[in-house]
Each structure stands twice: as C-alpha cells, then as structure tokens.
Design a protein around this motif. Structure first.
Motif, short mmCIF file in Angstrom:
data_model
loop_
_atom_site.label_atom_id
_atom_site.label_comp_id
_atom_site.label_asym_id
_atom_site.label_seq_id
_atom_site.Cartn_x
_atom_site.Cartn_y
_atom_site.Cartn_z
N ASN A 1 0.84 -1.19 0.00
CA ASN A 1 0.00 0.00 0.00
C ASN A 1 0.88 1.25 0.00
N PRO A 2 1.37 1.66 -1.18
CA PRO A 2 2.23 2.85 -1.23
C PRO A 2 1.48 4.11 -0.85
N PHE A 3 0.18 4.16 -1.07
CA PHE A 3 -0.65 5.30 -0.67
C PHE A 3 -0.48 5.55 0.83
N ARG A 4 -0.62 4.50 1.63
CA ARG A 4 -0.48 4.63 3.07
C ARG A 4 0.98 4.90 3.48
N ALA A 5 1.92 4.25 2.81
CA ALA A 5 3.33 4.41 3.15
C ALA A 5 3.81 5.85 2.92
N LEU A 6 3.33 6.47 1.83
CA LEU A 6 3.71 7.86 1.56
C LEU A 6 3.18 8.76 2.66
N ARG A 7 1.96 8.56 3.06
CA ARG A 7 1.37 9.40 4.11
C ARG A 7 2.02 9.16 5.47
N ALA A 8 2.47 7.94 5.71
CA ALA A 8 3.17 7.66 6.97
C ALA A 8 4.49 8.44 7.03
N ALA A 9 5.19 8.52 5.90
CA ALA A 9 6.45 9.27 5.87
C ALA A 9 6.19 10.75 6.08
N LEU A 10 5.15 11.28 5.45
CA LEU A 10 4.84 12.70 5.60
C LEU A 10 4.31 13.01 7.00
N ARG A 11 3.64 12.06 7.61
CA ARG A 11 3.15 12.27 8.97
C ARG A 11 4.31 12.52 9.94
N ARG A 12 5.40 11.80 9.73
CA ARG A 12 6.59 12.01 10.59
C ARG A 12 7.13 13.43 10.42
N ALA B 1 14.90 25.13 10.05
CA ALA B 1 15.61 24.92 11.32
C ALA B 1 14.64 24.68 12.46
N GLY B 2 14.90 23.62 13.21
CA GLY B 2 14.04 23.26 14.34
C GLY B 2 12.87 22.38 13.96
N GLY B 3 12.63 22.24 12.65
CA GLY B 3 11.48 21.46 12.19
C GLY B 3 11.91 20.35 11.26
N SER B 4 11.22 20.24 10.12
CA SER B 4 11.53 19.20 9.15
C SER B 4 11.56 19.78 7.75
N LEU B 5 12.35 19.16 6.89
CA LEU B 5 12.44 19.56 5.49
C LEU B 5 12.05 18.38 4.62
N VAL B 6 11.06 18.56 3.78
CA VAL B 6 10.57 17.51 2.88
C VAL B 6 11.00 17.83 1.46
N THR B 7 11.67 16.88 0.81
CA THR B 7 12.07 17.06 -0.59
C THR B 7 11.55 15.90 -1.43
N GLY B 8 11.55 16.09 -2.74
CA GLY B 8 11.07 15.06 -3.67
C GLY B 8 12.16 14.16 -4.20
N ASN B 9 13.34 14.16 -3.56
CA ASN B 9 14.42 13.29 -4.03
C ASN B 9 13.93 11.84 -4.08
N ARG C 1 20.88 17.96 9.72
CA ARG C 1 21.09 17.83 11.18
C ARG C 1 21.88 19.00 11.73
N GLY C 2 22.77 19.55 10.92
CA GLY C 2 23.53 20.72 11.36
C GLY C 2 22.66 21.94 11.55
N LYS C 3 21.48 21.94 10.95
CA LYS C 3 20.51 23.04 11.11
C LYS C 3 19.41 22.66 12.10
N ASP C 4 19.59 21.57 12.85
CA ASP C 4 18.56 21.06 13.75
C ASP C 4 17.27 20.81 12.98
N CYS C 5 17.42 20.14 11.88
CA CYS C 5 16.30 19.93 10.95
C CYS C 5 16.25 18.45 10.57
N ALA C 6 15.05 17.86 10.57
CA ALA C 6 14.88 16.47 10.15
C ALA C 6 14.63 16.43 8.66
N LEU C 7 15.51 15.77 7.91
CA LEU C 7 15.33 15.64 6.47
C LEU C 7 14.42 14.45 6.19
N VAL C 8 13.31 14.69 5.50
CA VAL C 8 12.36 13.64 5.16
C VAL C 8 12.21 13.61 3.64
N GLU C 9 12.53 12.47 3.04
CA GLU C 9 12.42 12.28 1.60
C GLU C 9 11.48 11.11 1.35
#
Length: 399
Positions: free
Chosen positions: A46-57, A171-179, A284-292
């Motif tokens: 279920n990639p539909f659910r898996a994508l949303r689980a990653a974005l939820r984080r 910084a302090g939050g999360s960064l989401v990219t389309g990589n 991490r150096g910017k206190d930021c969680a990278l989410v791809e």
C-alpha cells in the motif's frame, strides 16, 4: 584502478562522505546498482499509506517545510502533506519556493501558481514562501565556500547549496524534498511494456517505439544502446573517457526487467547513499529532520509490492494514485523539467574558470583546456561540477 569502488564509504572530518578520484573526475559515483540493500521490508502493498506515513513524521515537527518547485514530485508532496495536516490536526506545512529571476530555463512560476490555485480552490491550507535566488547557489559561491573549506574536498551532490538554503528555513522542524521520485516512480522497463500492451501499440510515436525497443531488448543490446546515448565526458583523457562510458552503459544494461526488482534496486547505488548521507548531515547541522518520502525504504518496499512482478505503474498512473485527486490533470501529465544549470555555474564559477591555470587537477586524467572550455560554455556539463570545486579548493588553499 581509477574506476574500482570496492572500498567502504569513508567519512570526512565534518561527517560528509569522502569522494574518490573517479567520483570527482566523472561528476558522480558511477558504479553499479546493488551497493547497498533496503533496510525495510513490508508485506503491505500500500504505497498510498506508506507515503502518508512518511509525511506524517515530517508534519509532527514544525515548521514542516516542503521544497516546492512546481514539478510533479514536489507538487504531490505539498498536496498530500497539506491534506494530511488538515485531516489529522497538524499545523499546515510551509511550501518554500526558490525562484530564479535571471534564468528563464529555471522558471516554473506558471506551474507553481497553477498548483497553488488548484489546492487553495479545494480548501487545502498551507503557507507559501518565495525566495529570489541570485548567486547564492553557485557551486563555489558564498553558501558552498565554507562547506567546501571545512570538508576539505568536493561534496556530492555538488549543488548542495540548495539543501543548505532550504534547511535554514526549516531549522528546528523538518524539510521535505522530492528526491527519489524520478527513480522510484518512473523509468521501469516492465511498466513501459505493460502500458504498450494495454494500448496495443496504438498512438505511439517513433521515439516511443525506440523506448519500447530499449526496454524489451536483452542486456547486451541495451549495453550497446546505452554506450551510444552516454554523454561524452569530453574533459577526460580518451582512455578514462572510454572506461567511464563503459561503466555507465554496463549499469544501465543491468536494470532488471521485473517491475518489483527494478523498483527495489533503483536507489541502491553508492551515489544514492552518499547523496542521502550528505543531505542528512547538512539538515542535522541546522537542527532539521530531512524527510524524503519517495526515497523512504518503507515506501519503496510498499510500492514494489503493489506492482508485483509485472503489474507496475507508469509515472503518470503512480502520481495519480498517490495524489488521490488532489492535483490537476495537467500537472500529472507534465513531462518537461526545469534546468538549474545557470544558477549552479554562476558568476563565481565563471570568474574562477576564466583565470584557472590547471591547478588541482591531474593532467594525466583531465584535459585542462577541455575542462576550462566546458566550464565557460553556454551549458556547462553537470559532470564537471566536482572538478570545479576541487580546482577552486586547490587555488583557495594556496592563495
């Protein structure tokens, strides 16, 4: 041997991966797939659910910044993240767009406006920040110079300034990219062949049939096709140019025909590992969680399981499935991509190249005159970016 890559990943003093002479000479690590294995396996197709689980984080850390260029992948992630935030009570994400006023080839403003208008018309809430870019993202410009000096060598990806700028906002939050979107959602041989079978070959152009033929061809023939299509690294001496081209063609010929195997192997290379590690260290150096999310192992495993051996999706069908009606059809069917070459090989790079005396490069491996000409051309090859950083560092250290 220049093209041997059997050694484990080596890490420099700043935590960034170290590159080999082959990586730097050709512009990226060019060894074959299978350098690493996925760390996640899931029976849930279920990639539909898996994508949303990653974005939820990502949404659980505020601000959740979405790198929004207006392309298919960034539009998909913005739409899904904003919709998920509204449904689950998270703070709305922030869409961050970098704009290039002096570079028409990088202009995606019309696509950006269309996506934003469509989402807001559906009542989807998010903030939209736009930043004008001039020389900040130059390969040896003001953002990259301190990174290169601290690391002591070129970095992959060479255009890391983009991540630095985006991570500053997050910084302090999360960064989401389309990589990962290009490799995972598209370019799978079985999906191409299945789409042709469904259409019974109707409406295909000559170029379409060439793609079909290459997808169906046995490995030796695909190797020859790939050798023909490989961009000539004109800055290398002839012997190394031929060796590098053979490696790239061999890697292309090894792409599995089965859809699930093709998906699972798409991001298992050393180049992907180095790129993910490098971007992660910066974040991490910017206190930021990278989410791809599209490169997330759990999403990849779910996406591979969804298509099974032969029932995979085309790029358009996959984006339509994952977007769940949130994006306009024109965006789903978009096939063109912007080019950001001018902002990377910008004024700092051209000024350096115009006075470069060949220092920092191995003349037995590199043709300095051809390399300088490539840097000063109207469209500098992306493969020369790491050599530019290496040459600049050699000059910076001795000046």
């Amino acid at each position: 041997m220049l093209l041997a890559h059997d050694e484990p990943l080596r890490i420099g003093p700043t935590g960034l991966p170290l590159l080999t002479p082959a990586d730097i000479a050709f512009g990226y690590p060019i060894e074959s797939r299978g350098w690493r294995t996925l760390t996640a396996r899931t029976p849930a197709a279920n990639p539909f659910r898996a994508l949303r689980a990653a974005l939820r984080r990502a949404l659980r850390r505020h601000p959740c910044v979405i790198a929004f260029s207006g392309g298919r992948d960034s539009s998909l992630l913005l739409a899904v993240a904003a919709d998920l935030a509204a449904r689950e009570g998270h703070a709305p994400p922030v869409a961050l767009t970098l704009r290039y006023a002096d570079d028409p080839q990088a202009d995606e403003s019309a696509w950006q406006e269309a996506v934003v208008a469509h989402l807001r018309g559906r009542g989807v809430r998010f903030e939209w920040e736009r930043r004008q870019i001039t020389a900040e993202l130059d390969l040896i410009g003001p953002v990259m110079a301190p990174v290169l000096r601290a690391h002591g060598g070129p970095v992959y990806p060479a255009a890391l300034a983009n991540t630095v700028v985006l991570a500053d906002y997050a910084a302090g939050g999360s960064l989401v990219t389309g990589n990962g979107g290009d490799e995972i959602l598209g370019n799978h041989r079985a999906a191409v062949l299945r789409a042709v079978l469904r259409r019974r070959g109707r409406g295909l152009s000559r170029s379409d049939w060439i793609v079909v033929g290459a997808s169906a061809a046995p490995s030796p023939l695909r190797y020859l096709i790939a050798r023909y299509k490989v961009t000539d690294p004109c800055w290398l001496r002839p012997a190394y140019r031929r060796a590098a081209s053979r490696v790239v063609a061999r890697n292309a010929a090894r792409q599995p025909l089965r859809w699930d195997r093709s998906v699972l192997s798409a991001r298992t290379s050393r180049a992907v590992t180095i790129g993910e590690r490098t971007r992660g260290v910066v974040a991490r150096g910017k206190d930021c969680a990278l989410v791809e999310p599209l490169a997330d192992d759990r999403f990849i495993a779910a996406y591979a399981a969804f298509g099974g051996h032969w029932d995979g999706l085309t790029r358009i069908a996959a984006t339509r499935l994952l977007a769940d009606g949130l994006l306009p059809d024109a965006v789903l069917r978009r096939t063109d991509k912007a080019s950001f070459n001018a902002s990377r090989f910008g004024s700092h790079s051209r000024a350096f190249a115009s006075t470069w005396d060949g220092a920092g490069c191995d003349a037995e491996l590199i043709d300095p005159d051809a390399l300088r000409a490539a840097w000063l051309s109207d469209h500098p090859p992306a493969g020369t970016a790491l050599l530019l950083q290496q040459a600049w560092l050699a000059t910076a250290v001795t000046s």
